[in-house]
Design a protein around this motif. Sequence first.
Motif, short mmCIF file in Angstrom:
data_model
loop_
_atom_site.label_atom_id
_atom_site.label_comp_id
_atom_site.label_asym_id
_atom_site.label_seq_id
_atom_site.Cartn_x
_atom_site.Cartn_y
_atom_site.Cartn_z
N LEU A 93 14.21 -8.41 3.69
CA LEU A 93 14.22 -7.56 2.50
C LEU A 93 13.10 -6.52 2.57
O LEU A 93 13.30 -5.34 2.28
CB LEU A 93 14.07 -8.41 1.23
CG LEU A 93 15.30 -9.19 0.79
CD1 LEU A 93 14.96 -10.09 -0.38
CD2 LEU A 93 16.43 -8.23 0.41
N LEU A 94 11.92 -7.00 2.97
CA LEU A 94 10.76 -6.11 3.03
C LEU A 94 11.02 -4.99 4.03
O LEU A 94 10.59 -3.84 3.84
CB LEU A 94 9.54 -6.93 3.44
CG LEU A 94 8.18 -6.42 3.01
CD1 LEU A 94 8.10 -6.31 1.50
CD2 LEU A 94 7.08 -7.35 3.51
N TYR A 95 11.74 -5.33 5.11
CA TYR A 95 12.01 -4.35 6.17
C TYR A 95 12.92 -3.23 5.68
O TYR A 95 12.94 -2.15 6.25
CB TYR A 95 12.64 -5.07 7.36
CG TYR A 95 12.72 -4.22 8.60
CD1 TYR A 95 11.56 -3.76 9.21
CD2 TYR A 95 13.95 -3.86 9.15
CE1 TYR A 95 11.61 -2.98 10.34
CE2 TYR A 95 14.01 -3.08 10.29
CZ TYR A 95 12.85 -2.64 10.88
OH TYR A 95 12.90 -1.86 12.00
N GLU A 96 13.70 -3.51 4.60
CA GLU A 96 14.59 -2.48 4.06
C GLU A 96 13.81 -1.41 3.29
O GLU A 96 14.34 -0.35 3.00
CB GLU A 96 15.63 -3.10 3.13
CG GLU A 96 16.61 -4.02 3.82
CD GLU A 96 17.41 -3.30 4.89
OE1 GLU A 96 17.88 -2.18 4.62
OE2 GLU A 96 17.55 -3.86 6.00
N LEU A 97 12.59 -1.75 2.89
CA LEU A 97 11.82 -0.82 2.06
C LEU A 97 11.10 0.21 2.92
O LEU A 97 10.86 0.00 4.10
CB LEU A 97 10.81 -1.60 1.22
CG LEU A 97 11.43 -2.61 0.25
CD1 LEU A 97 10.35 -3.35 -0.50
CD2 LEU A 97 12.37 -1.92 -0.71
N THR A 98 10.75 1.36 2.27
CA THR A 98 10.11 2.42 3.03
C THR A 98 8.70 2.74 2.56
O THR A 98 7.87 3.15 3.35
CB THR A 98 10.95 3.70 2.98
OG1 THR A 98 11.38 3.90 1.64
CG2 THR A 98 12.15 3.60 3.90
N GLY A 99 8.42 2.56 1.25
CA GLY A 99 7.11 2.93 0.74
C GLY A 99 6.00 2.09 1.34
O GLY A 99 5.94 0.88 1.11
N LYS A 100 5.12 2.70 2.13
CA LYS A 100 4.07 1.94 2.82
C LYS A 100 3.14 1.23 1.85
O LYS A 100 2.75 0.09 2.06
CB LYS A 100 3.26 2.90 3.71
CG LYS A 100 3.90 3.14 5.06
CD LYS A 100 2.84 3.06 6.17
CE LYS A 100 3.44 2.79 7.54
NZ LYS A 100 4.18 3.96 8.06
N LYS A 101 2.76 1.94 0.78
CA LYS A 101 1.82 1.39 -0.21
C LYS A 101 2.42 0.15 -0.87
O LYS A 101 1.76 -0.89 -0.98
CB LYS A 101 1.51 2.44 -1.28
CG LYS A 101 0.30 3.30 -0.96
CD LYS A 101 -0.70 3.27 -2.13
CE LYS A 101 -2.01 3.92 -1.75
NZ LYS A 101 -1.89 5.38 -1.67
N ALA A 102 3.67 0.30 -1.33
CA ALA A 102 4.33 -0.81 -2.02
C ALA A 102 4.42 -2.02 -1.11
O ALA A 102 4.10 -3.14 -1.51
CB ALA A 102 5.71 -0.39 -2.49
N ILE A 103 4.81 -1.79 0.15
CA ILE A 103 4.95 -2.90 1.10
C ILE A 103 3.61 -3.63 1.24
O ILE A 103 3.54 -4.85 1.21
CB ILE A 103 5.42 -2.38 2.48
CG1 ILE A 103 6.86 -1.89 2.37
CG2 ILE A 103 5.31 -3.45 3.54
CD1 ILE A 103 7.39 -1.25 3.63
N LYS A 104 2.54 -2.85 1.35
CA LYS A 104 1.21 -3.43 1.51
C LYS A 104 0.84 -4.30 0.29
O LYS A 104 0.31 -5.39 0.44
CB LYS A 104 0.19 -2.28 1.67
CG LYS A 104 -1.20 -2.71 1.96
CD LYS A 104 -1.42 -2.87 3.46
CE LYS A 104 -2.68 -3.68 3.65
NZ LYS A 104 -2.71 -4.67 4.63
#
Lengths: 300, 294
Positions: A93-104
């Motif tokens: 799921l995390l890999y589907e996301l793009t926003g670097k800040k949000a992922i962090k």
Amino acid sequence: MKRKPFPWELTLLALPALVLVLVFAYLPMFGIVMAFQNFDYQKGVLGSPFVGLSNFEFLFTTGAIWSVTATTLWLNLLFIVTGLIGSVVLALLLYELTGKKAIKVYQTVLVYPNFMSWIIASFMFVTFLNPRYGMLNQMIGALGGEAVAWYSEPAYWPFILALVSLWKGVGMGCLLYYAVLAGVERDYFEAAAIDGATKLQTIRHITLPFLYPTMTILLILAVGGIVRADFGLFYFVPQDSKALYPVTDVVDTYVFRALRNMNEPGMAAAAGLLQSSVGFLLVLGANAWARRIDRDTTLF
Amino acid sequence: MHSSRLTRLSIHAFFVLLSLAMLLPLISVITTSLSSDVEIIRQGGYTLWPTSFHFDAYALIWKNPFQILGAYQVTILVTVIGTAVSVLITAGVAYTLARRDYRFRKGLSFFLFFTMLFSGGLVPFYILVAQVLNWRDTYFALIVPAVVNVWNIFLLRTNFQRIPIELIESAKMDGAREFTILFRVIVPVATPAIATIAVLTAFAYWNDWWLGLLFINKPDMAPLQLLLRNMLSNIEIILSRMRDMPLSLRVTNQVPTEAVRMAMCLIAAGPMLFAFPFFQKYFVKGLTVGAVKG
């Protein structure tokens, strides 16, 4: 032919570690003779009388070893399965996301429980489970239900322990799988999209296979350690409550209690020896099994 | 290939909810530490958001800091000395193992590796440290058994092996001794890997309760984690030793037991909570590098 001189300097560099391993890992291995002794603290390992297999006999005839082993095995199995599925799904799921800040931010929040000791975790969960003040009972009360004495109702504990174990471990697992995915070229996934693969097909045939080697290694490690329970989880989180022993007493807590509370070092050593031996065979077995699946993903 | 906007938004929503769920235990500890017992009882229990903020618990601990300061001192000392000694010893043995021309390389490797497969168990280990070495209630018991971690040795060895052998050989030509090569040539090149095992080791020492639980009985030798554990069961004893109660508490004679407990928990967990985000990457590295067969 000239003989090479003895490598003094390199040996000297390795020596401190060597001595420590000898003392703290190998000396205790000789201490397993305690399992066959009626151990007496005054007489020590060298002086205590040998009693053959009576420590083992006691463990098996009272049935203690069966129940703690069964608890250890099935709860660990539950943790392995939920942990593996949870971490992989979150990583995907995390890999589907793009926003670097949000992922962090998500990663940091997911992983913080890993850095809290079990003792601190047990404090945290008291605020939920305390029978008088805990939030769970308040919620149940608000919904018109009957309060539950959480620390004396064994029935709920397999579920609670699985949830707490997931809370503490899922973040690190997710981070690990995510790191593997982040190392894969995006081209692979784009090629699949051009070929008209659906999202699920891509995950199944392209993304997951990238994770298989890591999954295999972690699985081997987990299976090899399946007879070892996470002492802190089983000792501190249930607050060492006697009423919960049927579902929270595992080999490690049993050995600890036999040693410290019941003062039965011989019996505790016998249980520990059984655990070590079975664990040893399991690691070898798991490694052989992994070698059959794929020669490159073995541990040793 | 990226998912559609809608999919991504719902995944974000999922992670926000999940994050809140993960934080819930921490939030409730913070809230409880800021509430008064009277309030907890009046409201019927702990709440996620207090109706009013009380700092009585922190005031009480602030005026009676000796216990927690003592525990901090033990933990800091153990962490600093333990980490320094451990990194030094680990680097030494890892360098020897990384040298392909070392005659006893295979044997030494197996000697270390076997301890990952089989152990004598808790009981002989306990007897060894508590009775044979007689290290109960000493710093030795908290530090020495955890100095060598075979996993870290292999992690560092694998890393040292990637360093070109020419570097070592040219240093040898210049007449450098092995010690010099390790500290002047290898260590500067492998700083990231050494930092990784230093961080892993420091966190392990800081969070350790196992050695304390086994070998420490004297209250003034208790590391942070052990002090916390003792508080879970003996909060009354600890509170009774506290003096200088804030006036408001003396009047009502209401010691904020629950709040003090949770405040102590936060004071103990605090440094870790602030430090870990900076070191997170080392842990992932430790896991990934370690999971590769050496």
